[in-house]
Motif scaffolding. Structure first.
Motif, PDB file in Angstrom:
ATOM      1  N   ARG A   1      56.350  30.639  72.429  1.00 28.74           N
ATOM      2  CA  ARG A   1      56.073  29.757  71.282  1.00 28.74           C
ATOM      3  C   ARG A   1      55.718  30.585  70.040  1.00 28.74           C
ATOM      4  O   ARG A   1      56.221  30.339  68.941  1.00 28.74           O
TER       5      ARG A   1
ATOM      6  N   ARG B   1      56.525  33.637  69.459  1.00 25.79           N
ATOM      7  CA  ARG B   1      57.722  34.383  69.047  1.00 25.79           C
ATOM      8  C   ARG B   1      58.643  33.517  68.186  1.00 25.79           C
ATOM      9  O   ARG B   1      59.126  33.950  67.143  1.00 25.79           O
ATOM     10  N   GLU B   2      58.884  32.290  68.631  1.00 27.50           N
ATOM     11  CA  GLU B   2      59.797  31.424  67.886  1.00 27.50           C
ATOM     12  C   GLU B   2      59.208  31.102  66.510  1.00 27.50           C
ATOM     13  O   GLU B   2      59.935  31.069  65.517  1.00 27.50           O
TER      14      GLU B   2
ATOM     15  N   LYS C   1      59.644  34.213  64.282  1.00 29.14           N
ATOM     16  CA  LYS C   1      61.005  34.384  63.743  1.00 29.14           C
ATOM     17  C   LYS C   1      61.105  33.691  62.384  1.00 29.14           C
ATOM     18  O   LYS C   1      61.624  34.254  61.419  1.00 29.14           O
ATOM     19  N   GLU C   2      60.591  32.471  62.318  1.00 24.66           N
ATOM     20  CA  GLU C   2      60.643  31.671  61.114  1.00 24.66           C
ATOM     21  C   GLU C   2      59.745  32.263  60.017  1.00 24.66           C
ATOM     22  O   GLU C   2      60.151  32.407  58.858  1.00 24.66           O
TER      23      GLU C   2
ATOM     24  N   GLU D   1      69.236  36.994  68.125  1.00 26.30           N
ATOM     25  CA  GLU D   1      67.786  36.958  68.032  1.00 26.30           C
ATOM     26  C   GLU D   1      67.156  37.470  69.324  1.00 26.30           C
ATOM     27  O   GLU D   1      67.770  37.439  70.383  1.00 26.30           O
TER      28      GLU D   1
END
Ligand SMILES: *Cc1c(COP(=O)(O)O)cnc(C)c1O
Length: 359
Positions: free
Chosen positions: A271, A273-274, A277-278, A292
């Motif tokens: 969670r 990590r995602e 990314k943003e 990714e």
């Protein structure tokens, strides 16, 4: 005085791990350690390690841990090899399987230890260039070779190759052992363990260091068909019968018992990590065009500020990330996923650094 003994020294260029800072203030995002503690049962077992356990030699066959790993993965105990971190397991595998005259193949951008072991063990090798998006070109591995090794997901890119591509490589190389280093597979990739029964030349390595929060305990393992494992044991037992200490055997076994703690830790990291990314994209960072990360780190370049400069400025603020001053990747940072709190500190500091470096 220069004695002749100097001519007989093995000259090697060692692997250089990420900086292990001792500063309590540091935000340490440079060696892909897990930001969460190991399962409570593991800490309990370590606390309970007693006189009997420490006074005597450990079980040279590591039966307790090997049986637990075999149960966990649904394989036979004779298909499991354990070692002092996967570095030890990989080094043993290199010694055991890469003894031919043909070059061993691995990607040019990959785990830097492969080249160090090949050099130290005098194994011929060839680095196969990844494509411009840092993807593996499977055709590069359809040629005569003395063995193949690569991580999946790859390090330091974090990019994941599908099981089908790996199966093609394994199937195309019946005369070589293919080692797939799954150090990061728990963070969302599909494992090739399912192929072990079908191919006698496939060895899969794993570690407790990243997904199981036990880098300090040094536990790694390999799974393959019985003949591969027994060959590795012969080499290991010709070198050191007691690689695994008693506490590590007990802790490694206990760690497997708490699946829900393990899953919970993994999903927190995924969670974060995602979200990272943003957040990093908004700060002007981007991943390789090939895709990714599927690991517990991000591999990112900034649109205008050189990675080496960002690395230095973060380091001055006691925020440690990894920077590789190497061809093709010298504008990338490898950033371990920490706790949400650690990541906020990273974003805040990056915002300041980017502001002061942009003109
Ligand atoms: C971290 C890492 C390893 C080694 O891990 P150990 O701590 O020795 O188990 C092996 N391969 C890759 C790709 C890694 O990133």
């Amino acid at each position: 005085m220069n004695g002749n003994w100097r001519d007989n020294i093995r000259r090697v260029a060692p692997y250089v791990p990420g900086e292990q800072t001792m500063s309590p203030r540091a935000v340490k995002l440079n060696t892909n350690e897990n930001p969460y503690p190991p399962a409570p049962e593991v800490l309990q077992v370590i606390r309970e390690s007693n006189d009997e356990g420490l006074r005597k030699y450990p079980d040279p066959d590591c039966r307790q841990l090997i049986h637990a790993l075999a149960d966990y993965h649904g394989v036979k105990p004779s298909q499991v090899f354990v070692g002092v971190g996967s570095d030890d397991v990989l080094a043993m595998a290199f010694m055991t399987f890469f003894c031919g005259s043909q070059p061993v193949l691995f990607p040019d951008i990959s785990y830097a230890f492969y080249e160090v072991w090949a050099e130290m063990l005098r194994i011929p090798y060839r680095k196969q260039p990844l494509d411009d998006g840092f993807r593996l070109k499977k055709e590069d591995y359809f040629q005569k070779n003395g063995g193949i090794v690569f991580p999946n997901p790859n390090a330091p890119t974090g990019l994941l190759e599908p099981v089908s591509a790996i199966e093609e490589i394994v199937a195309a190389n019946p005369e070589s052992v293919v080692i797939i280093d799954e150090a990061y597979i728990d963070f969302g990739g599909e494992s090739v363990l399912s192929l072990v029964d079908k191919y006698d030349n496939l060895l899969v390595t794993r570690t407790y260091s990243k997904s199981r929060s036990l880098a300090g305990m040094r536990i790694g393992y390999a799974i393959g068909q019985e003949e591969l494992i027994s060959s590795m044991l012969d080499v290991r037992n010709s070198y050191n019968s007691y690689t695994m200490n008693q506490t590590a055997l007990a802790a490694g076994t206990a760690a497997l018992a708490d699946e829900s703690y393990f899953r919970e830790t993994l999903s927190k990291i995924i969670r974060t990590r995602e979200d990272a990314k943003e957040r990093m994209r908004k700060l002007g960072f981007s991943a390789p065009v090939g895709g990714e990360s599927f690991s517990n780190f991000l591999f990112l370049a900034h649109e205008s500020v050189p990675a080496g400069l960002i690395f230095q400025k973060l380091r001055e603020r006691e925020i440690f990330v990894r920077y590789f001053n190497k061809p093709r990747i010298d504008n990338y940072l490898r950033i371990t996923i920490g706790t949400p709190e650690q990541m906020e500190i990273l974003y805040d500091n990056l915002r300041e650094i980017l502001k002061e470096t942009e003109v």
